[in-house]
Design an enzyme around this catalytic site. Structure first.
Site, PDB file in Angstrom:
ATOM      1  N   ARG A 215       0.851  -1.201   0.000  1.00  0.00           N
ATOM      2  CA  ARG A 215       0.000   0.000   0.000  1.00  0.00           C
ATOM      3  C   ARG A 215       0.884   1.246   0.000  1.00  0.00           C
ATOM      4  O   ARG A 215       0.604   2.221  -0.690  1.00  0.00           O
ATOM      5  CB  ARG A 215      -0.912   0.013   1.243  1.00  0.00           C
ATOM      6  CG  ARG A 215      -2.092  -0.932   1.125  1.00  0.00           C
ATOM      7  CD  ARG A 215      -3.111  -0.692   2.228  1.00  0.00           C
ATOM      8  NE  ARG A 215      -2.744  -1.295   3.491  1.00  0.00           N
ATOM      9  CZ  ARG A 215      -3.082  -2.531   3.891  1.00  0.00           C
ATOM     10  NH1 ARG A 215      -3.810  -3.297   3.103  1.00  0.00           N
ATOM     11  NH2 ARG A 215      -2.718  -3.002   5.062  1.00  0.00           N
ATOM     12  N   PHE A 231     -10.734  -4.958  -6.261  1.00  0.00           N
ATOM     13  CA  PHE A 231     -10.790  -5.824  -5.080  1.00  0.00           C
ATOM     14  C   PHE A 231     -10.297  -5.003  -3.876  1.00  0.00           C
ATOM     15  O   PHE A 231      -9.377  -5.363  -3.168  1.00  0.00           O
ATOM     16  CB  PHE A 231      -9.923  -7.084  -5.248  1.00  0.00           C
ATOM     17  CG  PHE A 231     -10.176  -7.851  -6.522  1.00  0.00           C
ATOM     18  CD1 PHE A 231     -11.191  -8.795  -6.592  1.00  0.00           C
ATOM     19  CD2 PHE A 231      -9.416  -7.616  -7.665  1.00  0.00           C
ATOM     20  CE1 PHE A 231     -11.431  -9.502  -7.758  1.00  0.00           C
ATOM     21  CE2 PHE A 231      -9.648  -8.328  -8.834  1.00  0.00           C
ATOM     22  CZ  PHE A 231     -10.657  -9.269  -8.888  1.00  0.00           C
ATOM     23  N   ASP A 252     -15.226  -3.125  -5.431  1.00  0.00           N
ATOM     24  CA  ASP A 252     -15.320  -4.398  -4.703  1.00  0.00           C
ATOM     25  C   ASP A 252     -16.729  -4.949  -4.885  1.00  0.00           C
ATOM     26  O   ASP A 252     -17.695  -4.191  -4.963  1.00  0.00           O
ATOM     27  CB  ASP A 252     -15.024  -4.197  -3.211  1.00  0.00           C
ATOM     28  CG  ASP A 252     -14.633  -5.507  -2.533  1.00  0.00           C
ATOM     29  OD1 ASP A 252     -13.424  -5.689  -2.260  1.00  0.00           O
ATOM     30  OD2 ASP A 252     -15.522  -6.342  -2.278  1.00  0.00           O
ATOM     31  N   ALA A 282     -15.505  -7.499 -10.548  1.00  0.00           N
ATOM     32  CA  ALA A 282     -14.337  -6.982 -11.286  1.00  0.00           C
ATOM     33  C   ALA A 282     -14.187  -7.639 -12.653  1.00  0.00           C
ATOM     34  O   ALA A 282     -13.778  -6.981 -13.615  1.00  0.00           O
ATOM     35  CB  ALA A 282     -13.073  -7.207 -10.463  1.00  0.00           C
ATOM     36  N   ASP A 299      -5.869  -7.021  -6.420  1.00  0.00           N
ATOM     37  CA  ASP A 299      -5.590  -7.811  -5.216  1.00  0.00           C
ATOM     38  C   ASP A 299      -6.791  -8.708  -4.902  1.00  0.00           C
ATOM     39  O   ASP A 299      -7.498  -8.501  -3.915  1.00  0.00           O
ATOM     40  CB  ASP A 299      -5.290  -6.861  -4.036  1.00  0.00           C
ATOM     41  CG  ASP A 299      -4.928  -7.635  -2.769  1.00  0.00           C
ATOM     42  OD1 ASP A 299      -4.501  -8.797  -2.883  1.00  0.00           O
ATOM     43  OD2 ASP A 299      -5.076  -7.069  -1.662  1.00  0.00           O
ATOM     44  N   CYS A 339      -2.702 -14.331  -3.613  1.00  0.00           N
ATOM     45  CA  CYS A 339      -2.486 -14.782  -2.232  1.00  0.00           C
ATOM     46  C   CYS A 339      -2.808 -16.272  -2.096  1.00  0.00           C
ATOM     47  O   CYS A 339      -3.095 -16.755  -1.012  1.00  0.00           O
ATOM     48  CB  CYS A 339      -3.286 -13.949  -1.240  1.00  0.00           C
ATOM     49  SG  CYS A 339      -5.049 -13.971  -1.543  1.00  0.00           S
TER      50      CYS A 339
HETATM   51  N1  SAH Z   1      -6.633  -4.965  -1.253  1.00  0.00           N
HETATM   52  C1  SAH Z   1      -7.419  -5.112  -0.051  1.00  0.00           C
HETATM   53  C2  SAH Z   1      -7.757  -6.565   0.252  1.00  0.00           C
HETATM   54  C3  SAH Z   1      -8.514  -7.281  -0.844  1.00  0.00           C
HETATM   55  S1  SAH Z   1      -9.298  -8.741  -0.317  1.00  0.00           S
HETATM   56  C4  SAH Z   1      -6.700  -4.396   1.096  1.00  0.00           C
HETATM   57  O1  SAH Z   1      -5.552  -3.904   0.931  1.00  0.00           O
HETATM   58  O2  SAH Z   1      -7.277  -4.298   2.175  1.00  0.00           O
HETATM   59  C5  SAH Z   1     -10.201  -9.236  -1.699  1.00  0.00           C
HETATM   60  C6  SAH Z   1     -11.488  -8.491  -1.942  1.00  0.00           C
HETATM   61  O3  SAH Z   1     -12.013  -8.925  -3.192  1.00  0.00           O
HETATM   62  C7  SAH Z   1     -12.603  -8.720  -0.941  1.00  0.00           C
HETATM   63  O4  SAH Z   1     -12.966  -7.497  -0.362  1.00  0.00           O
HETATM   64  C8  SAH Z   1     -13.779  -9.304  -1.757  1.00  0.00           C
HETATM   65  O5  SAH Z   1     -15.051  -8.785  -1.356  1.00  0.00           O
HETATM   66  C9  SAH Z   1     -13.445  -8.844  -3.148  1.00  0.00           C
HETATM   67  N2  SAH Z   1     -13.979  -9.640  -4.273  1.00  0.00           N
HETATM   68  C10 SAH Z   1     -14.076 -10.986  -4.357  1.00  0.00           C
HETATM   69  N3  SAH Z   1     -14.508 -11.362  -5.583  1.00  0.00           N
HETATM   70  C11 SAH Z   1     -14.681 -10.213  -6.290  1.00  0.00           C
HETATM   71  C12 SAH Z   1     -15.097  -9.919  -7.626  1.00  0.00           C
HETATM   72  N4  SAH Z   1     -15.415 -10.899  -8.491  1.00  0.00           N
HETATM   73  N5  SAH Z   1     -15.126  -8.639  -8.024  1.00  0.00           N
HETATM   74  C13 SAH Z   1     -14.799  -7.632  -7.174  1.00  0.00           C
HETATM   75  N6  SAH Z   1     -14.402  -7.856  -5.908  1.00  0.00           N
HETATM   76  C14 SAH Z   1     -14.339  -9.127  -5.469  1.00  0.00           C
END
Ligand code: SAH
Length: 395
Positions: A215, A231, A252, A282, A299, A339
């Site tokens: 970040r 995400f 998200d 996404a 992410d 991850c």
């Molecule tokens: N980058 C964030 C953590 C991301 S965790 C940070 O720094 O805090 C992954 C996220 O992806 C979750 O919030 C989940 O709700 C979202 N997610 C899962 N599938 C998704 C999709 N198809 N499209 C958009 N978001 C999605």
């Protein structure tokens, strides 16, 4: 000091199957074990010997788990409360030595990375959130809770053992306050930015602490740029970017996550009307992206949660990376993350290679940072290296 070991039971390996233990890998799978002598309960601490009765190590045994033994030590030392106190103190000293200023949220204990297989503990200011992933740490829960309170002097510990993986250990899911009255949410400070963390119901234990350093990288690189945070969860990357003057879009699929992201903008006095917050899938949204961005963060959650899902997950990673690489402005940046512990660095790089090739653009790898320092990787346990990230420059 009283022993915590079950000295009536012991594990004997099949001939030749002690090799990974001699290489200090902490997990023993059932296939390598010749026999377990004596009676034991799930989570008991037992000694392990090779076929010639030579001592190999001591660890938590659990008949219900594929990981039959989680080794704690390779030395013939007594396992007492002091053993766990020392392990916790070492882990905490590592964080105290490296924690950046104006930061009070970090992973305090990272399971095998800290020699405590199955235990994760995150610190959010005055509160701890713990997850007990194995029968061994489950059995030692009250000792570990007491030691954590004694050493950290925090106000309370919340248990968030709501992971599906507990079933593979024969354990029920469990959410409860172990100590003190933990509030449902807490405000934390990370690199002098403020975030609201949903301790009770948020994803993981409430915040993605493993991305702290990434970040910061993205914040520093997005000054004056258009940043797409795909995400986004609670908006971490976006807040860092916006603080540096980026125009941000947080995307998200979860509406709760987007609400939290807006709250986190407000908490840092960043006007939300200059920034976009979108709740969408996404995969669909990236296909019809309405504008161009200079910096894109991808992410996603782990697409691969078991070995059999590697091919399907790899396709998912390729799809979103192809779309991001195709769309980003010329000279722009893509920070792409996986991850999934089942996706190696090598495989992830091959996936990005295919995505770049299909997008038909020039792509440079300019950095490959991984998980932040408070998620240490035990060199003998490669499975602990789960977060892989590439920072790409695209022309
Ligand atoms: N980058 C964030 C953590 C991301 S965790 C940070 O720094 O805090 C992954 C996220 O992806 C979750 O919030 C989940 O709700 C979202 N997610 C899962 N599938 C998704 C999709 N198809 N499209 C958009 N978001 C999605």
């Amino acid at each position: 000091m009283a022993t915590l070991e079950n000295k009536n039971a012991k594990v004997v390996m099949k001939p030749g199957r002690e090799k990974s233990i001699r290489n200090r890998h902490p997990w023993i799978f059932s296939g390598g074990i010749r026999e377990v002598q004596g009676d034991y309960q799930p989570g008991d601490i037992v000694s392990v010997f090779d076929a010639k009765q030579r001592f190999l190590g001591k660890g938590f045994i659990n008949r219900a788990s594929q990981i039959r033994v989680r080794l704690l030590t390779f030395q013939d030392e007594d396992i007492t409360a002091d053993f766990f106190r020392t392990r916790l103190q070492q882990a905490i000293a590592h964080r105290q030595a490296l924690l950046p200023p104006d930061t009070n949220a970090y992973r305090l204990i990272h399971s095998d990375g800290d020699g405590l297989s199955g235990l994760t503990v995150d610190r959010y200011g005055e509160w701890l959130v713990a997850q007990f992933h194995s029968a061994g740490v489950e059995q030692q829960k009250s000792l570990l809770t007491d030691l954590l309170s004694e050493i950290t002097k925090t106000k309370g510990i919340l248990e968030r053992s709501d992971m599906k993986s507990r079933r593979a250990e024969g354990l029920e899911t469990d959410n409860q306050s172990l100590n003190g009255a933990v509030p449902p949410a807490a405000e934390i400070l990370e690199n002098n930015l403020r975030f609201q963390v949903d301790l009770e119901k948020g994803q993981k234990t409430g915040f993605f602490l493993d991305q702290r350093e990434n970040r910061q990288i993205i914040g520093n690189l997005s000054a004056g740029k258009r940043l797409l945070n795909c995400f986004s969860y609670s908006g971490g990357f976006s807040v860092y970017g916006a603080q540096q003057g980026a125009q941000t879009t947080s995307l998200d699929i979860s509406k709760e996550a987007i609400t939290l992201a807006k709250e986190n903008f407000a908490l840092n006095n960043l006007p939300t009307d200059n920034h976009q917050f979108i709740s969408a899938n996404a995969f669909e949204w990236l296909r019809e992206m309405p504008e161009t961005y200079d910096v894109i963060v991808l992410d996603p959650p782990a697409f691969v949660k078991a070995k059999q899902q590697v091919n399907k997950g790899a396709r998912g990673y390729k799809d979103i990376n192809r779309l991001a690489i195709a769309q980003v402005a010329s000279g722009g940046l893509v920070l792409t993350c996986s991850c999934s512990s089942y996706i190696s660095w090598d495989l992830f790089r091959k996936i990005i290679f295919s995505a770049a090739q299909e997008a038909g653009r020039t792509v440079q790898i300019i950095a490959r940072p991984g998980q932040s320092f408070d998620h240490p990787i035990n060199i003998y346990h490669p499975e602990g290296e789960y977060l892989k990230t590439f920072l790409l420059r695209v022309w």
